[in-house]
Design an enzyme around this catalytic site. Sequence first.
Site, PDB file in Angstrom:
ATOM      1  N   ASP A  50      43.299  52.124  35.366  1.00  0.00           N
ATOM      2  CA  ASP A  50      43.231  51.690  33.972  1.00  0.00           C
ATOM      3  C   ASP A  50      44.463  50.887  33.583  1.00  0.00           C
ATOM      4  OD1 ASP A  50      42.715  52.892  30.695  1.00  0.00           O
ATOM      5  OD2 ASP A  50      41.303  51.752  31.907  1.00  0.00           O
ATOM      6  N   GLU A  91      50.742  50.387  24.711  1.00  0.00           N
ATOM      7  CA  GLU A  91      49.889  51.047  25.701  1.00  0.00           C
ATOM      8  C   GLU A  91      50.407  50.835  27.110  1.00  0.00           C
ATOM      9  OE1 GLU A  91      45.896  51.295  24.537  1.00  0.00           O
ATOM     10  OE2 GLU A  91      45.214  50.566  26.481  1.00  0.00           O
ATOM     11  N   GLU A 143      36.314  49.083  23.286  1.00  0.00           N
ATOM     12  CA  GLU A 143      37.246  49.986  22.578  1.00  0.00           C
ATOM     13  C   GLU A 143      36.547  51.288  22.182  1.00  0.00           C
ATOM     14  OE1 GLU A 143      40.063  48.928  23.151  1.00  0.00           O
ATOM     15  OE2 GLU A 143      40.912  47.620  21.651  1.00  0.00           O
ATOM     16  N   GLU A 213      31.675  50.526  32.036  1.00  0.00           N
ATOM     17  CA  GLU A 213      32.473  51.721  31.692  1.00  0.00           C
ATOM     18  C   GLU A 213      32.015  52.912  32.535  1.00  0.00           C
ATOM     19  OE1 GLU A 213      35.126  52.095  29.905  1.00  0.00           O
ATOM     20  OE2 GLU A 213      35.240  50.132  28.961  1.00  0.00           O
TER      21      GLU A 213
HETATM   22  C1  LIG Z   1      38.091  50.685  31.322  1.00  0.00           C
HETATM   23  C2  LIG Z   1      38.659  50.697  29.936  1.00  0.00           C
HETATM   24  N1  LIG Z   1      37.866  50.479  28.882  1.00  0.00           N
HETATM   25  C3  LIG Z   1      38.354  50.498  27.617  1.00  0.00           C
HETATM   26  C4  LIG Z   1      39.688  50.740  27.377  1.00  0.00           C
HETATM   27  C5  LIG Z   1      40.222  50.798  25.965  1.00  0.00           C
HETATM   28  N2  LIG Z   1      40.890  49.637  25.556  1.00  0.00           N
HETATM   29  C6  LIG Z   1      42.228  49.493  25.696  1.00  0.00           C
HETATM   30  O1  LIG Z   1      42.987  50.317  26.060  1.00  0.00           O
HETATM   31  C7  LIG Z   1      40.507  50.951  28.507  1.00  0.00           C
HETATM   32  N3  LIG Z   1      41.831  51.207  28.361  1.00  0.00           N
HETATM   33  N4  LIG Z   1      39.973  50.934  29.760  1.00  0.00           N
END
Ligand SMILES: Cc1ncc(CNC=O)c(N)n1
Length: 224
Positions: A50, A91, A143, A213
């Site tokens: 991530d 982040e 998000e 996702e």
């Molecule tokens: C794979 C994925 N999807 C959504 C997010 C959330 N957006 C930013 O942080 C994230 N961090 N990773």
Amino acid sequence: MEKPEKRGVIDTWLDKHHSLYTAATRHDFVISILDGSVDLSSFKTWLGQDYLFVREFAPFVANVLIRAGKESGETSDMEVVLGGLASLNDEIEWFKSEGSKWGVDFSTVVAQKANKEYRRFLEGLMSSEVEYGVVMTAFWAIEAVYQESFAHCLENGNKTPGELTGACNRWGNDGFRQYCSSVKNIAERCLENASGEALVEAEDVLVRVLEHEVAFWEMSRGGQ
Ligand SMILES: Cc1ncc(CNC=O)c(N)n1
């Protein structure tokens, strides 16, 4: 519980694709955090992957910012997106400190297949051919999946391990929920008077975000 809003087209799509939305926002990996059974090597895999994803997501959000500034009739659109972009700065710092806390050396982490495919999808959305309302729908979905997933891990009765509550709070907090709600309102406003073709495209990118996702969670659960 989301405040009852005027139901827009996105809500009808979430109903239509309910099982996929549930697969993305209640994935076994997320449930394993909630019930405390999470395998730490899976968590570390997710953390590294991530971190790489967010580094690619930031330029995507920068593109959304440009589009919002140029194409939106609402000046607040740009400000909402700018807030999201600013939070990515914190982040990335959070990922670095979390990485050292867990002994994950990000310099040795290589993007796995699901991550590479998600990146390619994001790159496709940065083309000027993609309509603004379609881009905003994808942006919201990306998000919202994290907001829904990690907020779930903080609900009453959770057995989320203490050392993972920081990660859950990052996306599960109320401020991020409100930000996601603002992004959803922008997307819904754009879609209200979108062409039939744009609506088909927006629904398609929503489904594809959810599929990416799910694949991302699957990749993380693979551990390593
Ligand atoms: C794979 C994925 N999807 C959504 C997010 C959330 N957006 C930013 O942080 C994230 N961090 N990773």
